[in-house]
Structures are given as structure tokens and as C-alpha cells.
Write a protein that holds these residues in place. Structure first.
Motif, PDB file in Angstrom:
ATOM      1  N   VAL A  87       0.855  -1.195   0.000  1.00 47.76           N
ATOM      2  CA  VAL A  87       0.000   0.000   0.000  1.00 47.76           C
ATOM      3  C   VAL A  87       0.884   1.236   0.000  1.00 47.76           C
ATOM      4  O   VAL A  87       1.845   1.318   0.769  1.00 47.76           O
ATOM      5  CB  VAL A  87      -0.919   0.020   1.242  1.00 47.76           C
ATOM      6  CG1 VAL A  87      -1.805   1.259   1.245  1.00 47.76           C
ATOM      7  CG2 VAL A  87      -1.761  -1.251   1.317  1.00 47.76           C
ATOM      8  N   GLN A 139       0.125  -5.334   3.716  1.00 47.00           N
ATOM      9  CA  GLN A 139      -1.006  -5.922   4.426  1.00 47.00           C
ATOM     10  C   GLN A 139      -1.396  -7.211   3.715  1.00 47.00           C
ATOM     11  O   GLN A 139      -0.977  -7.449   2.575  1.00 47.00           O
ATOM     12  CB  GLN A 139      -2.180  -4.948   4.502  1.00 47.00           C
ATOM     13  CG  GLN A 139      -2.727  -4.519   3.165  1.00 47.00           C
ATOM     14  CD  GLN A 139      -3.819  -3.465   3.297  1.00 47.00           C
ATOM     15  OE1 GLN A 139      -3.757  -2.585   4.149  1.00 47.00           O
ATOM     16  NE2 GLN A 139      -4.829  -3.566   2.441  1.00 47.00           N
ATOM     17  N   PRO A 143      -7.625   0.301   2.939  1.00 52.01           N
ATOM     18  CA  PRO A 143      -8.004   0.797   4.258  1.00 52.01           C
ATOM     19  C   PRO A 143      -8.808   2.089   4.109  1.00 52.01           C
ATOM     20  O   PRO A 143      -8.792   2.722   3.051  1.00 52.01           O
ATOM     21  CB  PRO A 143      -6.672   1.060   4.949  1.00 52.01           C
ATOM     22  CG  PRO A 143      -5.686   1.190   3.850  1.00 52.01           C
ATOM     23  CD  PRO A 143      -6.194   0.392   2.695  1.00 52.01           C
ATOM     24  N   ASP A 144      -9.495   2.496   5.160  1.00 54.56           N
ATOM     25  CA  ASP A 144     -10.230   3.764   5.076  1.00 54.56           C
ATOM     26  C   ASP A 144      -9.249   4.919   5.247  1.00 54.56           C
ATOM     27  O   ASP A 144      -8.083   4.746   5.599  1.00 54.56           O
ATOM     28  CB  ASP A 144     -11.389   3.812   6.073  1.00 54.56           C
ATOM     29  CG  ASP A 144     -10.953   3.758   7.530  1.00 54.56           C
ATOM     30  OD1 ASP A 144      -9.826   4.175   7.863  1.00 54.56           O
ATOM     31  OD2 ASP A 144     -11.761   3.309   8.357  1.00 54.56           O
ATOM     32  N   TRP A 145      -9.746   6.126   4.983  1.00 54.76           N
ATOM     33  CA  TRP A 145      -8.879   7.299   5.016  1.00 54.76           C
ATOM     34  C   TRP A 145      -8.441   7.666   6.437  1.00 54.76           C
ATOM     35  O   TRP A 145      -7.374   8.261   6.624  1.00 54.76           O
ATOM     36  CB  TRP A 145      -9.543   8.473   4.312  1.00 54.76           C
ATOM     37  CG  TRP A 145      -9.595   8.235   2.835  1.00 54.76           C
ATOM     38  CD1 TRP A 145     -10.688   7.869   2.099  1.00 54.76           C
ATOM     39  CD2 TRP A 145      -8.502   8.278   1.919  1.00 54.76           C
ATOM     40  NE1 TRP A 145     -10.337   7.694   0.787  1.00 54.76           N
ATOM     41  CE2 TRP A 145      -9.002   7.944   0.649  1.00 54.76           C
ATOM     42  CE3 TRP A 145      -7.147   8.570   2.050  1.00 54.76           C
ATOM     43  CZ2 TRP A 145      -8.197   7.889  -0.487  1.00 54.76           C
ATOM     44  CZ3 TRP A 145      -6.337   8.516   0.923  1.00 54.76           C
ATOM     45  CH2 TRP A 145      -6.869   8.190  -0.331  1.00 54.76           C
ATOM     46  N   GLU A 160      -7.516   5.463   8.645  1.00 63.11           N
ATOM     47  CA  GLU A 160      -6.338   4.612   8.826  1.00 63.11           C
ATOM     48  C   GLU A 160      -5.152   5.153   8.021  1.00 63.11           C
ATOM     49  O   GLU A 160      -4.014   5.150   8.499  1.00 63.11           O
ATOM     50  CB  GLU A 160      -6.643   3.172   8.432  1.00 63.11           C
ATOM     51  CG  GLU A 160      -5.459   2.232   8.481  1.00 63.11           C
ATOM     52  CD  GLU A 160      -4.843   2.014   9.857  1.00 63.11           C
ATOM     53  OE1 GLU A 160      -3.787   1.362   9.944  1.00 63.11           O
ATOM     54  OE2 GLU A 160      -5.395   2.488  10.883  1.00 63.11           O
ATOM     55  N   ALA A 161      -5.405   5.626   6.811  1.00 59.40           N
ATOM     56  CA  ALA A 161      -4.327   6.206   6.005  1.00 59.40           C
ATOM     57  C   ALA A 161      -3.714   7.408   6.721  1.00 59.40           C
ATOM     58  O   ALA A 161      -2.485   7.556   6.766  1.00 59.40           O
ATOM     59  CB  ALA A 161      -4.862   6.599   4.634  1.00 59.40           C
ATOM     60  N   ARG A 195      -1.642   6.201   9.756  1.00 63.45           N
ATOM     61  CA  ARG A 195      -0.360   5.648   9.314  1.00 63.45           C
ATOM     62  C   ARG A 195       0.589   6.745   8.840  1.00 63.45           C
ATOM     63  O   ARG A 195       1.798   6.683   9.085  1.00 63.45           O
ATOM     64  CB  ARG A 195      -0.589   4.639   8.198  1.00 63.45           C
ATOM     65  CG  ARG A 195      -1.290   3.393   8.670  1.00 63.45           C
ATOM     66  CD  ARG A 195      -0.392   2.237   8.486  1.00 63.45           C
ATOM     67  NE  ARG A 195      -1.093   0.989   8.727  1.00 63.45           N
ATOM     68  CZ  ARG A 195      -0.488  -0.159   8.737  1.00 63.45           C
ATOM     69  NH1 ARG A 195       0.811  -0.231   8.504  1.00 63.45           N
ATOM     70  NH2 ARG A 195      -1.153  -1.258   8.988  1.00 63.45           N
TER      71      ARG A 195
END
Length: 149
Positions: A4, A92, A98-100, A102-103, A106
Motif C-alpha cells: 500500500v 497488508q 483501508p479507510d482514510w 487509517e491512512a 499511518r
């Protein structure tokens, strides 16, 4: 494993938006046809800020895309156009984006600022405002060269 890649770019002035828009259209066409590209999306945020999320078969596929074509031509211009830029990568197990939220998590925890010539005060420590999490535009693979069996 799926690789990702998430980037965040803030265009520092409206005068750079036309060039950025053209480059974005060209890189979007390139990524959709790139070997190993699985899926992605673009999130236009507030204040001329744009997030991208791409999912790849592996890191090597992402690097081949990043170092060729329209993306390679756009990268040096981003140092001039942007006053904030950052990137984060991770692996992953599945190809579900992933949703934003989570982005963003990270990016702040594991991301790094990219080089820009005119950094804002928020650039170095990634202290930007939380992104809006709706309005993303999907970038599906063309399927022709995704590398999926």
C-alpha cells in the motif's frame, strides 16, 4: 501480501493547479494501466490538498510505476508546486483498501515528509489538519496488466 502506498500533497498556490491537474490526469492514466496495480483512490481534501492511495502486487511494481512515464516527469515539479508533501508505505494481507482515517493514522505515525522547496510550518512534523474522509474517487485497474491470475 499487498503493498500500500499513500501520498498527501498540498498545492501551495492556485497558480500551480492547472499544471498539477494535467499531471494528475496523466499519472492516473499511467497507474491504471501499470503492471501490478490492483486498485486505488484519490481524495480531494480542503485547501488544495490531495491524498492518493494505491494498492500494488508488490513494492517492485510500485517502484516501476513511480520511476517511469508521467509520474517520473511530475515528481520534480511537485517540489515547486507543493508546500506540504508526505508519503507512507506498508504491507497488508489483503487487497482491501483501508479507510482514510487509517491512512491518516499511518501517515502521521509511519510517514515521512517529501522534499519541497517552500515548506509550510506544518510540513516537517506532519501537523496538518485531519483529512475529510468522504468524496474519494476510485481508480480501478484496467485489469489488462494488474498481474492478477
Amino acid at each position: 501480501m499487498v503493498f500500500v502506498s499513500v501520498s498527501r500533497l498540498r498545492i501551495r498556490s492556485w497558480r500551480f493547479m492547472p499544471g498539477f491537474a494535467i499531471a494528475a490526469l496523466r499519472t492516473r492514466a499511467q497507474v491504471r494501466a501499470a503492471e501490478g496495480f490492483l486498485a486505488g483512490s484519490l481524495l480531494p481534501d480542503d485547501e488544495r490538498t490531495f491524498w492518493t492511495m494505491t494498492l500494488w502486487r508488490d513494492q517492485a511494481a510500485m517502484r516501476r510505476y513511480m520511476t517511469s512515464g508521467a509520474h517520473l516527469k511530475a515528481m520534480p515539479k511537485l517540489m515547486i508546486w507543493c508546500d506540504e508533501a508526505s508519503i507512507v508505505h506498508w504491507e497488508q494481507d489483503d487487497a482491501v483498501a483501508p479507510d482514510w482515517t487509517e491512512a491518516d493514522r499511518r501517515m502521521r505515525a509511519e510517514g515521512r515528509p517529501s522534499k519541497v522547496h517552500n515548506p509550510s510550518s506544518r510540513h516537517g512534523d506532519l501537523s496538518y489538519a485531519a483529512p475529510r474522509t468522504t468524496g474519494a474517487v476510485a481508480m480501478p485497474s484496467t485489469g489488462a496488466q494488474s498481474g492478477r491470475d
